[in-house]
Design a protein around this motif. Structure first.
Motif, PDB file in Angstrom:
ATOM      1  N   ILE A 234       0.828  -1.209   0.000  1.00 18.35           N
ATOM      2  CA  ILE A 234       0.000   0.000   0.000  1.00 18.35           C
ATOM      3  C   ILE A 234       0.862   1.259   0.000  1.00 18.35           C
ATOM      4  O   ILE A 234       0.536   2.257  -0.650  1.00 18.35           O
ATOM      5  CB  ILE A 234      -0.951  -0.019   1.215  1.00 18.35           C
ATOM      6  CG1 ILE A 234      -2.013  -1.103   1.035  1.00 18.35           C
ATOM      7  CG2 ILE A 234      -1.605   1.339   1.424  1.00 18.35           C
ATOM      8  CD1 ILE A 234      -2.856  -1.342   2.274  1.00 18.35           C
ATOM      9  N   LYS A 235       1.982   1.210   0.711  1.00 16.71           N
ATOM     10  CA  LYS A 235       2.867   2.377   0.792  1.00 16.71           C
ATOM     11  C   LYS A 235       3.957   2.360  -0.282  1.00 16.71           C
ATOM     12  O   LYS A 235       4.888   3.155  -0.228  1.00 16.71           O
ATOM     13  CB  LYS A 235       3.497   2.459   2.180  1.00 16.71           C
ATOM     14  CG  LYS A 235       2.491   2.818   3.265  1.00 16.71           C
ATOM     15  CD  LYS A 235       3.181   3.337   4.516  1.00 16.71           C
ATOM     16  CE  LYS A 235       2.179   3.859   5.518  1.00 16.71           C
ATOM     17  NZ  LYS A 235       2.834   4.447   6.714  1.00 16.71           N
ATOM     18  N   ASN A 236       3.857   1.427  -1.227  1.00 21.73           N
ATOM     19  CA  ASN A 236       4.792   1.348  -2.350  1.00 21.73           C
ATOM     20  C   ASN A 236       6.245   1.216  -1.901  1.00 21.73           C
ATOM     21  O   ASN A 236       7.157   1.791  -2.496  1.00 21.73           O
ATOM     22  CB  ASN A 236       4.655   2.578  -3.255  1.00 21.73           C
ATOM     23  CG  ASN A 236       3.297   2.645  -3.928  1.00 21.73           C
ATOM     24  OD1 ASN A 236       2.798   1.631  -4.435  1.00 21.73           O
ATOM     25  ND2 ASN A 236       2.690   3.825  -3.914  1.00 21.73           N
ATOM     26  N   LEU A 237       6.444   0.432  -0.847  1.00 21.07           N
ATOM     27  CA  LEU A 237       7.797   0.193  -0.349  1.00 21.07           C
ATOM     28  C   LEU A 237       8.239  -1.175  -0.863  1.00 21.07           C
ATOM     29  O   LEU A 237       7.640  -2.202  -0.530  1.00 21.07           O
ATOM     30  CB  LEU A 237       7.814   0.233   1.181  1.00 21.07           C
ATOM     31  CG  LEU A 237       9.171   0.255   1.857  1.00 21.07           C
ATOM     32  CD1 LEU A 237       9.988   1.458   1.414  1.00 21.07           C
ATOM     33  CD2 LEU A 237       9.010   0.277   3.377  1.00 21.07           C
ATOM     34  N   THR A 238       9.288  -1.195  -1.681  1.00 17.81           N
ATOM     35  CA  THR A 238       9.658  -2.424  -2.382  1.00 17.81           C
ATOM     36  C   THR A 238      10.975  -3.025  -1.883  1.00 17.81           C
ATOM     37  O   THR A 238      11.467  -3.975  -2.484  1.00 17.81           O
ATOM     38  CB  THR A 238       9.776  -2.157  -3.893  1.00 17.81           C
ATOM     39  OG1 THR A 238      10.771  -1.134  -4.117  1.00 17.81           O
ATOM     40  CG2 THR A 238       8.441  -1.735  -4.466  1.00 17.81           C
ATOM     41  N   HIS A 239      11.535  -2.519  -0.818  1.00  9.31           N
ATOM     42  CA  HIS A 239      12.792  -3.084  -0.304  1.00  9.31           C
ATOM     43  C   HIS A 239      12.574  -4.539   0.135  1.00  9.31           C
ATOM     44  O   HIS A 239      11.490  -4.895   0.621  1.00  9.31           O
ATOM     45  CB  HIS A 239      13.286  -2.244   0.885  1.00  9.31           C
ATOM     46  CG  HIS A 239      14.673  -2.578   1.299  1.00  9.31           C
ATOM     47  ND1 HIS A 239      14.964  -3.618   2.164  1.00  9.31           N
ATOM     48  CD2 HIS A 239      15.874  -2.032   0.961  1.00  9.31           C
ATOM     49  CE1 HIS A 239      16.269  -3.682   2.343  1.00  9.31           C
ATOM     50  NE2 HIS A 239      16.840  -2.730   1.627  1.00  9.31           N
ATOM     51  N   PRO A 240      13.591  -5.410  -0.016  1.00 11.35           N
ATOM     52  CA  PRO A 240      13.427  -6.827   0.373  1.00 11.35           C
ATOM     53  C   PRO A 240      13.014  -7.037   1.833  1.00 11.35           C
ATOM     54  O   PRO A 240      12.360  -8.039   2.146  1.00 11.35           O
ATOM     55  CB  PRO A 240      14.818  -7.424   0.122  1.00 11.35           C
ATOM     56  CG  PRO A 240      15.400  -6.571  -0.954  1.00 11.35           C
ATOM     57  CD  PRO A 240      14.877  -5.187  -0.705  1.00 11.35           C
ATOM     58  N   CYS A 241      13.375  -6.113   2.728  1.00 15.45           N
ATOM     59  CA  CYS A 241      12.989  -6.252   4.135  1.00 15.45           C
ATOM     60  C   CYS A 241      11.529  -5.891   4.369  1.00 15.45           C
ATOM     61  O   CYS A 241      10.939  -6.329   5.370  1.00 15.45           O
ATOM     62  CB  CYS A 241      13.863  -5.360   5.018  1.00 15.45           C
ATOM     63  SG  CYS A 241      15.530  -5.987   5.296  1.00 15.45           S
ATOM     64  N   ALA A 242      10.971  -5.098   3.491  1.00 12.35           N
ATOM     65  CA  ALA A 242       9.620  -4.592   3.713  1.00 12.35           C
ATOM     66  C   ALA A 242       8.605  -5.726   3.707  1.00 12.35           C
ATOM     67  O   ALA A 242       8.479  -6.466   2.737  1.00 12.35           O
ATOM     68  CB  ALA A 242       9.272  -3.557   2.648  1.00 12.35           C
TER      69      ALA A 242
END
Length: 331
Positions: A234-242
């Motif tokens: 939803i927050k468009n966070l694409t880091h592998p940890c997210a």
């Protein structure tokens, strides 16, 4: 009626128990063992092949408590100690001499035990900071997480947090995980001077790129963005940890303490607590811990100690503690 532990491993993380099954029991000093809960914890872990208990404390109190739970103590090793402080020092000495490969907190205050373990001359220092980690298992999903540090380091500096991360990464690998994803928690994913923990997380992210190989470390992340793939989407966070963190590094002890207890009391998570960075693993249990958490903590200590098929009757391999030798354990 004396409080005792259940006699099954119900609720214990299956992966931990499977991994520990291939290992030999680790000789373990139970520090201030003269209480029914401490003795039942030791007995249950011994019955499951996780530890070989060495009971350190007041022999009369140990005998009375053993009778109250129906344990004859036949063949058990009891090491006398006049008080809790002495029990802690003796247990640490046994670890330094290689007679035991782990410590288990009995009926003793954590500060008393850790004071002996941290003694600069006669303790269990290795050059790395002592840190605490909770290995958490969520029963419905089977998901595993490590929360650190929720018990020892109150407001850790950046250097201390580096050791917290290193120790947690090593633990994750030892219990069978692949290269972990480490989330540095804050209340926001934005780096802002108004939230000091976000600034620290940003610095640590950059430091860990060089200092912690084999792990993906990222922050700041709010809790939802660390564990919920939907929140990250939803927050468009694409880091592998997210949304996929294996290890949650908290900014302070209050956050960690509240987080692990919320998981335990609201979601029935199993929280196995252990001190890392010492020459031997130290099992920290609370009187309020359920049986599954006590058994899981013993299994983790066995895995960390890493004793495999030692020659029967041989002393436990010498520890890496700095300083002089300690008197050994004699039958």
């Amino acid at each position: 009626m004396a409080r005792t532990l259940e006699t099954t491993t119900a609720g214990c993380p299956a992966r931990l128990m499977t991994r520990s099954a291939a290992l030999e029991p680790v000789p373990t000093a139970v520090v201030a063992a003269g209480s029914p809960v401490a003795l039942e914890s030791a007995r249950r872990a011994a019955t499951l092949g996780l530890i070989e208990p060495v009971l350190v404390g007041d022999p009369a109190a140990i005998a009375d408590s053993a009778r109250s739970i129906g344990w004859t103590l036949h063949g058990a090793c009891v090491v006398p100690a006049r008080d809790d402080a002495a029990a802690a020092r003796i247990a640490v000495a046994l670890a330094r001499s290689g007679d035991v490969g782990a410590l288990m907190k009995g009926h003793i205050h954590t500060d008393t035990l850790m004071l002996a373990a941290l003694d600069p001359k006669n303790g269990l220092r290795t050059g790395r900071r002592f840190t605490h980690a909770f290995h958490m298992t969520l029963p419905e999903s089977g998901r595993e997480l490590v929360i650190t540090d929720a018990a020892i380091n109150v407001a850790p500096s950046l250097n201390t947090r580096l050791d917290i991360i290193r120790n947690a990464v090593e633990l994750w690998r030892l219990v069978g995980g692949s290269d972990p994803r480490v989330a540095l928690l804050s209340c926001t994913e934005e780096v802002t001077e108004r939230v000091p923990s976000s600034m620290d997380a940003d610095r640590l992210t950059r430091l860990c790129q060089q200092e912690v190989p084999g792990a993906t470390v990222f922050g700041p992340l709010a809790l939802d963005l660390a564990v919920s793939a939907e929140a990250a989407r939803i927050k468009n966070l694409t880091h592998p940890c997210a949304g996929a963190a294996d290890i949650l590094v908290v900014p302070n002890i209050e956050t960690g303490n509240a987080l692990f207890k919320a998981l335990v009391h609201f979601l029935d998570a199993v929280a196995a607590g252990i001190v890392l960075g010492a020459a031997v693993p130290i099992i920290l249990t609370s009187r309020a811990d359920p049986p599954a958490a006590r058994i899981a903590a013993a299994a983790i200590a066995q895995i960390v100690a890493g004793r495999r098929s030692a020659t029967p009757g041989a002393p436990y391999p010498a520890t890496a503690a700095k300083g002089g030798a300690a008197p050994g354990l004699h039958a």
